[in-house]
Design a protein around this motif. Structure first.
Motif, PDB file in Angstrom:
ATOM      1  N   SER A 119       0.813  -1.222   0.000  1.00  0.00           N
ATOM      2  CA  SER A 119       0.000   0.000   0.000  1.00  0.00           C
ATOM      3  C   SER A 119       0.843   1.267   0.000  1.00  0.00           C
ATOM      4  N   ARG A 120       2.158   1.126   0.203  1.00  0.00           N
ATOM      5  CA  ARG A 120       3.021   2.307   0.233  1.00  0.00           C
ATOM      6  C   ARG A 120       4.415   1.940  -0.244  1.00  0.00           C
ATOM      7  N   LEU A 121       5.134   2.945  -0.708  1.00  0.00           N
ATOM      8  CA  LEU A 121       6.507   2.754  -1.136  1.00  0.00           C
ATOM      9  C   LEU A 121       7.395   2.559   0.096  1.00  0.00           C
ATOM     10  N   GLY A 122       8.489   1.902  -0.090  1.00  0.00           N
ATOM     11  CA  GLY A 122       9.440   1.781   1.004  1.00  0.00           C
ATOM     12  C   GLY A 122       9.860   0.346   1.262  1.00  0.00           C
ATOM     13  N   PRO A 123      10.766   0.186   2.203  1.00  0.00           N
ATOM     14  CA  PRO A 123      11.349  -1.134   2.458  1.00  0.00           C
ATOM     15  C   PRO A 123      10.353  -2.169   2.959  1.00  0.00           C
ATOM     16  N   HIS A 124       9.255  -1.735   3.542  1.00  0.00           N
ATOM     17  CA  HIS A 124       8.278  -2.696   4.053  1.00  0.00           C
ATOM     18  C   HIS A 124       7.465  -3.352   2.944  1.00  0.00           C
ATOM     19  N   SER A 125       7.659  -2.906   1.696  1.00  0.00           N
ATOM     20  CA  SER A 125       6.961  -3.549   0.575  1.00  0.00           C
ATOM     21  C   SER A 125       7.586  -4.905   0.240  1.00  0.00           C
ATOM     22  N   GLY A 148       0.422  -2.486  -9.554  1.00  0.00           N
ATOM     23  CA  GLY A 148       0.827  -1.105  -9.800  1.00  0.00           C
ATOM     24  C   GLY A 148       1.394  -0.458  -8.546  1.00  0.00           C
ATOM     25  N   ALA A 149       2.328   0.423  -8.738  1.00  0.00           N
ATOM     26  CA  ALA A 149       3.016   1.061  -7.614  1.00  0.00           C
ATOM     27  C   ALA A 149       2.123   2.091  -6.921  1.00  0.00           C
ATOM     28  N   PRO A 150       2.254   2.218  -5.595  1.00  0.00           N
ATOM     29  CA  PRO A 150       1.527   3.271  -4.877  1.00  0.00           C
ATOM     30  C   PRO A 150       2.054   4.649  -5.283  1.00  0.00           C
ATOM     31  N   GLU A 151       1.327   5.674  -4.921  1.00  0.00           N
ATOM     32  CA  GLU A 151       1.733   7.039  -5.260  1.00  0.00           C
ATOM     33  C   GLU A 151       2.988   7.446  -4.478  1.00  0.00           C
ATOM     34  N   LEU A 152       3.724   8.411  -5.024  1.00  0.00           N
ATOM     35  CA  LEU A 152       4.939   8.895  -4.356  1.00  0.00           C
ATOM     36  C   LEU A 152       4.649   9.476  -2.977  1.00  0.00           C
ATOM     37  N   THR A 153       3.443   9.941  -2.754  1.00  0.00           N
ATOM     38  CA  THR A 153       3.090  10.510  -1.454  1.00  0.00           C
ATOM     39  C   THR A 153       3.129   9.467  -0.336  1.00  0.00           C
ATOM     40  N   THR A 154       3.184   8.178  -0.687  1.00  0.00           N
ATOM     41  CA  THR A 154       3.245   7.131   0.332  1.00  0.00           C
ATOM     42  C   THR A 154       4.675   6.834   0.779  1.00  0.00           C
TER      43      THR A 154
END
Length: 163
Positions: A119-125, A148-154
């Motif tokens: 649901s969000r960008l980052g290492p927890h993906s 599809g990738a989450p938005e940059l705001t995440t």
């Protein structure tokens, strides 16, 4: 180029689609599914722990092994049909992350789906298995978002010392 596609229930379509988009000229495609051992053994242990009541019902271990093999074969067949080209289907059993890394030896590309918080960008993906595979793969890795990738705001904010 030999491409290994790690198939996991729920995310495999994105990996197969990535072959068609990013590795369509691959000379060889291997669809890989790994089954973690122990699930059937856990069922057997729980069954055996019924302290004498176990004799009235069949031990579920063998049936779970059969169901797991059927499920893996069905997933590999569905992935092969979606790919729409000749491919090798490979089933392995063992510690998932280590089996994937071993299967990637000598490959030109390994395709992996994110298996954590999508649901969000980052290492927890990346979950534990995908993180291990990304860190230890002996070849380039194409990491795909299943939906599809989450938005940059995440994206998480930078650490306080970098602001």
């Amino acid at each position: 180029m030999r491409v290994i596609v790690w198939l996991v229930e729920g995310t495999w379509p994105a990996c197969v689609d990535a072959v068609r988009t990013h590795a369509r000229d691959a000379s060889e495609v291997t669809l890989l599914h790994v089954t973690e051992p122990g699930t059937a053994g856990l069922a057997h242990g729980a069954f055996a722990g019924l302290l004498g009541r176990a004799g009235s019902e069949p031990d579920p271990e063998r049936r779970l092994v059969e169901l797991g093999g059927t499920s893996a074969a069905e997933l590999l067949d569905a992935a092969g049909a979606r790919l729409g080209r000749p491919c090798t289907r490979l089933e392995r059993t063992g510690r998932v992350e280590r089996e994937v890394v071993a299967a990637a030896e000598g490959a030109g590309l390994l395709i992996v789906a994110r298996d954590g918080d999508r649901s969000r960008l980052g290492p927890h993906s990346l979950g534990r298995a995908a993180r291990f595979v990304v860190d230890h793969a002996p070849c380039p890795v194409l990491l795909v978002w299943p939906e599809g990738a989450p938005e940059l705001t995440t994206m998480p904010p930078p650490p306080p010392h970098h602001r």
